[in-house]
Design a protein around this motif. Structure first.
Motif, PDB file in Angstrom:
ATOM      1  N   GLN A 146      46.637  44.940  38.697  1.00 48.63           N
ATOM      2  CA  GLN A 146      46.968  43.791  38.480  1.00 48.63           C
ATOM      3  C   GLN A 146      46.400  43.154  37.232  1.00 48.63           C
ATOM      4  N   THR A 187      39.028  32.710  41.433  1.00 51.62           N
ATOM      5  CA  THR A 187      39.640  32.551  42.819  1.00 51.62           C
ATOM      6  C   THR A 187      39.113  31.161  42.408  1.00 51.62           C
ATOM      7  N   SER A 222      42.117  37.851  50.838  1.00 47.32           N
ATOM      8  CA  SER A 222      43.157  38.033  50.762  1.00 47.32           C
ATOM      9  C   SER A 222      43.844  38.065  48.426  1.00 47.32           C
ATOM     10  N   LEU A 223      44.875  38.020  48.793  1.00 46.38           N
ATOM     11  CA  LEU A 223      45.415  39.383  47.532  1.00 46.38           C
ATOM     12  C   LEU A 223      46.129  37.942  46.867  1.00 46.38           C
ATOM     13  N   GLU A 224      47.026  37.532  47.768  1.00 42.41           N
ATOM     14  CA  GLU A 224      47.896  36.420  48.258  1.00 42.41           C
ATOM     15  C   GLU A 224      47.341  35.300  46.734  1.00 42.41           C
ATOM     16  N   PRO A 225      46.046  34.391  46.541  1.00 47.41           N
ATOM     17  CA  PRO A 225      46.216  33.588  46.174  1.00 47.41           C
ATOM     18  C   PRO A 225      44.953  34.188  44.396  1.00 47.41           C
ATOM     19  N   LYS A 239      43.271  26.295  41.583  1.00 48.15           N
ATOM     20  CA  LYS A 239      44.642  26.011  40.412  1.00 48.15           C
ATOM     21  C   LYS A 239      44.430  24.680  40.105  1.00 48.15           C
ATOM     22  N   LYS A 274      46.934  36.856  42.873  1.00 46.74           N
ATOM     23  CA  LYS A 274      48.312  37.059  42.209  1.00 46.74           C
ATOM     24  C   LYS A 274      48.714  35.573  41.754  1.00 46.74           C
ATOM     25  N   GLU A 275      48.952  34.057  42.722  1.00 48.20           N
ATOM     26  CA  GLU A 275      49.519  33.122  42.313  1.00 48.20           C
ATOM     27  C   GLU A 275      47.937  32.167  41.006  1.00 48.20           C
ATOM     28  N   THR A 276      47.723  32.551  41.162  1.00 46.49           N
ATOM     29  CA  THR A 276      46.153  32.229  40.158  1.00 46.49           C
ATOM     30  C   THR A 276      46.307  33.591  38.444  1.00 46.49           C
ATOM     31  N   LYS A 285      49.621  34.588  38.091  1.00 48.14           N
ATOM     32  CA  LYS A 285      51.003  33.411  37.302  1.00 48.14           C
ATOM     33  C   LYS A 285      50.351  32.169  36.948  1.00 48.14           C
ATOM     34  N   ARG A 298      42.365  47.740  47.446  1.00 48.28           N
ATOM     35  CA  ARG A 298      41.883  46.736  46.889  1.00 48.28           C
ATOM     36  C   ARG A 298      41.917  46.972  45.528  1.00 48.28           C
TER      37      ARG A 298
END
Length: 424
Positions: free
Chosen positions: A275, A331, A297-300, A334, A302-304, A306, A268
């Motif tokens: 990133q 966090t 989780s790390l996926e949210p 979006k 990454k989306e933020t 982007k 982490r």
């Protein structure tokens, strides 16, 4: 011949009528819940009356036999045989069998009465509706065993040392009982061997006493973690140059932090540094201020990132500045980010570099930004260009309370602002 037979019958009836037949049968059964005494008074039986009296006596004996057999199975067969013999001999000579049977009853009664007395002396369970005095109520012993099943941990608090101690620490059991299998896990833990050592460990690393209840309420599974694993994870964070105060604060605000292995924590840390493109010091600063970034989780995330780069149009260095200033942006919802940005940038005409300079606008609510901007627009004071007079910064727009905003920025009264809100 017929006349002689008639004379014989009359003489026989006369002889029977001259005799006084006294038949007395008396017995008493005093077995709870009923008691009865049956008595046949002495009568002079002649002819048909004798036959009816004999039947009545046999009926009484049968009822007596039923009452005795109810309480004494050992004499049931004996009494039944006696009564059957009396019934068979009633057609010839009913006096002798009755006397013999009375004597047999007298032989049977003492043993039966003794058994009945023993039954009466036997202790009986008191009725739930029976009133008792205070002294008897105090002597009643209540079982201390745990209830076999329950939908609430409240039923176990008074009987479980672990639960009672956790309640004293401020643990919210109503939260824990809503989670599957957590209540059973807590009941199986021993306070002295399982719970106390881990609470003492949290105090050793600097966690305040007032935060222990919050940590267990959010993460009860820390009570089942191995102590050596907990020490290893704390030592790892310190090896990454997190101060002892930072580690204690991170554990208090992110209770699941110490449930993750050293390998996961290391991954982490590397992810955020790569990133975000931040230095090690800035990465530690961001994670220390928002430690739950290491738990989720790390996926949210990454989306933020982007969304900020592609949809909102921020550059990489601008994203770094926003994250360092407001780590909570990573966090944030979006939809909320895009909604606030769209209103500030496209409606209020605030450029990117001013939004980056005051990223606190993303922490405020969309309704607050809209209402205050429309109120300033109504007053003709919506000026957000720093090169123009009467400039109003985004920081002053969103960070001040209502009364300060009205008197210092809008130069109006609070009542005017509330009346304007009602028109929206």
């Amino acid at each position: 011949m017929a006349s002689s037979c008639m004379q014989l019958c009359q003489r026989s009836i006369g002889l029977l009528g001259a005799k006084t037949v006294g038949i007395t049968l008396q017995y008493s059964t005093q077995v709870q819940p009923w008691s009865a005494v049956f008595r046949t008074s002495s009568k002079i039986l002649t002819g048909p009356a004798f036959i009816s009296g004999n039947r009545y006596t046999l009926h009484m004996k049968q009822r007596w036999r039923q009452g005795v057999c109810y309480y004494s199975d050992s004499h049931a067969n004996h009494l039944t045989n006696d009564v059957k013999d009396a019934e068979e001999s009633s057609g010839t000579d009913s006096l002798m069998p009755l006397q013999n049977q009375n004597s047999q009853f007298e032989d049977v009664m003492p043993s039966t009465e003794s058994q009945m007395a023993l039954a009466l002396d036997a202790p009986s369970h008191p009725s739930a509706l029976e009133e008792i005095c205070d002294e008897e109520a105090v002597r009643i012993s209540v079982s201390t065993d745990l209830p076999p099943a329950s939908f609430s941990l409240r039923d176990y608090v008074d009987k479980s040392e672990t639960l009672s101690k956790l309640v004293q620490l401020g643990v919210n059991l109503w939260k824990l009982e809503q989670r599957p299998n957590v209540g059973t896990m807590l009941l199986k833990l021993d306070f002295k061997t399982d719970v106390a050592p881990r609470l003492l460990f949290l105090k050793e690393i600097g966690v305040e006493d007032s935060r222990l209840g919050h940590i267990v309420s959010e993460n009860p599974f820390i009570l089942t973690e191995d102590l050596e694993n907990l020490r290893t994870r704390v030592n790892y964070l310190r090896s990454k140059k997190f101060s002892s105060e930072s580690v204690a604060s991170m554990v208090s605000r992110a209770p699941y932090l110490l449930n993750f292995s050293v390998k996961r924590l290391d991954n982490r840390l590397a992810f955020y540094q790569k990133q975000l493109g931040l230095s090690a010091e800035n990465t530690r600063n961001v994670l220390a201020r928002l430690p739950r970034l290491l738990c989720g989780s790390l996926e949210p995330i990454k989306e933020t990132l982007k969304v900020c780069k592609i949809e909102l149009g921020f550059k990489e260095n601008e994203i770094q500045h926003i994250v360092i200033a407001i780590p909570k942006v990573l966090t944030a919802n979006k939809k909320k980010l895009t909604q606030i940005f769209d209103y500030v940038h496209n409606t209020m005409k605030v450029p990117h570099h001013l939004i980056v300079k005051f990223p606190q606008v993303f922490n405020s609510s969309y309704l607050c930004v809209k209402e205050r901007h429309l109120f300033l627009q109504y007053l003709g004071k919506d000026q957000f260009d720093p090169n123009q007079p009467n400039y109003i910064s985004l920081q002053r727009l969103v960070s001040l309370p209502d009364d300060a905003f009205c008197t210092e920025v809008a130069l109006a009264t609070l009542e005017d602002f509330y009346l304007f809100q009602k028109t929206l």
